[in-house]
Motif scaffolding. Structure first.
Motif, PDB file in Angstrom:
ATOM      1  N   GLN A 118       0.816  -1.208   0.000  1.00  0.00           N
ATOM      2  CA  GLN A 118       0.000   0.000   0.000  1.00  0.00           C
ATOM      3  C   GLN A 118       0.852   1.262   0.000  1.00  0.00           C
ATOM      4  O   GLN A 118       0.398   2.323  -0.423  1.00  0.00           O
ATOM      5  CB  GLN A 118      -0.934   0.016   1.218  1.00  0.00           C
ATOM      6  N   GLU A 119       2.080   1.156   0.478  1.00  0.00           N
ATOM      7  CA  GLU A 119       2.953   2.312   0.565  1.00  0.00           C
ATOM      8  C   GLU A 119       4.001   2.331  -0.547  1.00  0.00           C
ATOM      9  O   GLU A 119       4.884   3.180  -0.557  1.00  0.00           O
ATOM     10  CB  GLU A 119       3.644   2.342   1.934  1.00  0.00           C
TER      11      GLU A 119
ATOM     12  N   LEU B 131       1.283  -0.028  -4.657  1.00  0.00           N
ATOM     13  CA  LEU B 131      -0.112   0.374  -4.822  1.00  0.00           C
ATOM     14  C   LEU B 131      -0.295   1.887  -4.664  1.00  0.00           C
ATOM     15  O   LEU B 131      -1.406   2.383  -4.763  1.00  0.00           O
ATOM     16  CB  LEU B 131      -0.998  -0.362  -3.804  1.00  0.00           C
ATOM     17  N   SER B 132       0.799   2.588  -4.422  1.00  0.00           N
ATOM     18  CA  SER B 132       0.750   4.044  -4.304  1.00  0.00           C
ATOM     19  C   SER B 132       1.023   4.658  -5.673  1.00  0.00           C
ATOM     20  O   SER B 132       2.166   4.919  -6.048  1.00  0.00           O
ATOM     21  CB  SER B 132       1.790   4.528  -3.289  1.00  0.00           C
TER      22      SER B 132
ATOM     23  N   GLU C  15      -2.186  -5.073   8.886  1.00  0.00           N
ATOM     24  CA  GLU C  15      -1.884  -3.679   8.618  1.00  0.00           C
ATOM     25  C   GLU C  15      -0.413  -3.362   8.883  1.00  0.00           C
ATOM     26  O   GLU C  15       0.174  -2.484   8.267  1.00  0.00           O
ATOM     27  CB  GLU C  15      -2.794  -2.776   9.454  1.00  0.00           C
TER      28      GLU C  15
END
Length: 256
Positions: free
Chosen positions: A56-57, A60-61, A241
């Motif tokens: 996510q960092e 996917l950013s 997470e």
């Protein structure tokens, strides 16, 4: 095209980079902390750091990907598969910046993400598809029963937005159909699935023991292991997470 950024990693990135070399294009790789020494980084003409190991960092950013694209002055982006390859917003951003998007049009990506729309598009394009009925929850029993009999049993009930084999139920008769529809509708409100690879499953088992595995409705498929997050509790979500598991995908209220 002269210079292509590959917004991915692993074998798919390696293959794209090798193709770039054959075609005489320069390649730009991106990498996170987890794969800074990976093969795709070594094979590429240029490589840029995009963030921490957590997808996510990094992968996917898409803002980070676009920043690198501008910085490296590429004229095309290849998303590979997974990650941002099915993100219509990212695809449109790439196009809006005057960069060539090597992939389906954003409209096509968005349309194919919903099975009802995808079926309708196929029919309108005269592409053969399996017989089916859309929006069955909107039909009365009197309307639905003859349609099902015309197709013939067994039938497969599938959520319009589900993926990975989740949100499906096989029914052998009309009596079972109502239960299957109700079940999938309930999943749409409450089901939370974490998908982990074998490494993540082994770590989960070591850390929490067999009792946890037994209590979270573990089931195995060809590609992944599934855990019902409602039964796991917050601790597993927190671990996810924090990127402490080898997590491939997480689905939240995906089904309609």
């Amino acid at each position: 095209m002269k210079k292509i950024l590959i917004a991915n990693r692993g074998e798919i990135a390696n293959r794209i980079i090798k193709s770039c070399k054959i075609l005489g294009h320069k390649s730009v790789a991106v990498y996170s902390d987890a794969d800074k020494n990976s093969k795709h980084v070594r094979l590429s003409d240029e490589s840029y750091y995009i963030g921490p190991s957590k997808a996510q960092e990094s992968y996917l950013s898409y803002n980070k990907i676009l920043e690198i694209a501008t910085k490296s002055n590429v004229d095309a982006i290849h998303p590979g598969f997974g990650f941002l390859s099915e993100n219509d917003t990212f695809a449109q951003e790439v196009i809006d910046r005057g960069i060539t998007w090597i992939g389906p049009k954003p409209k096509s990506i968005k349309s194919m993400g919903n099975k009802d729309i995808a079926r309708e598009l196929a029919l309108n394009s005269n592409i053969p598809i399996c017989p089916g009925i859309n929006n069955v929850h909107k039909l009365s029993d009197e309307q639905l029963k003859p349609k099902c009999e015309a197709i013939g049993y067994p039938l497969l009930v599938k959520s319009s937005a589900g993926g990975g084999g989740i949100g499906m139920s096989v029914v052998q008769n009309f009596k079972d159909l109502a239960n299957a529809i109700e079940k999938i509708q309930k999943e749409g409100k409450s089901l939370k699935i974490i998908t982990v690879g074998s490494k993540g499953y082994d770590q989960l088992k070591r850390q929490y023991g067999n009792s946890i595995i037994e209590n979270i409705s573990f089931k195995e498929s060809k590609n992944a292991n599934y855990f019902d997050a409602d039964k796991v509790g917050k601790i597993i979500i927190e671990k996810f997470e924090n990127n402490e598991f080898d997590v491939c995908t997480i689905f939240y209220n995906q089904f309609k």
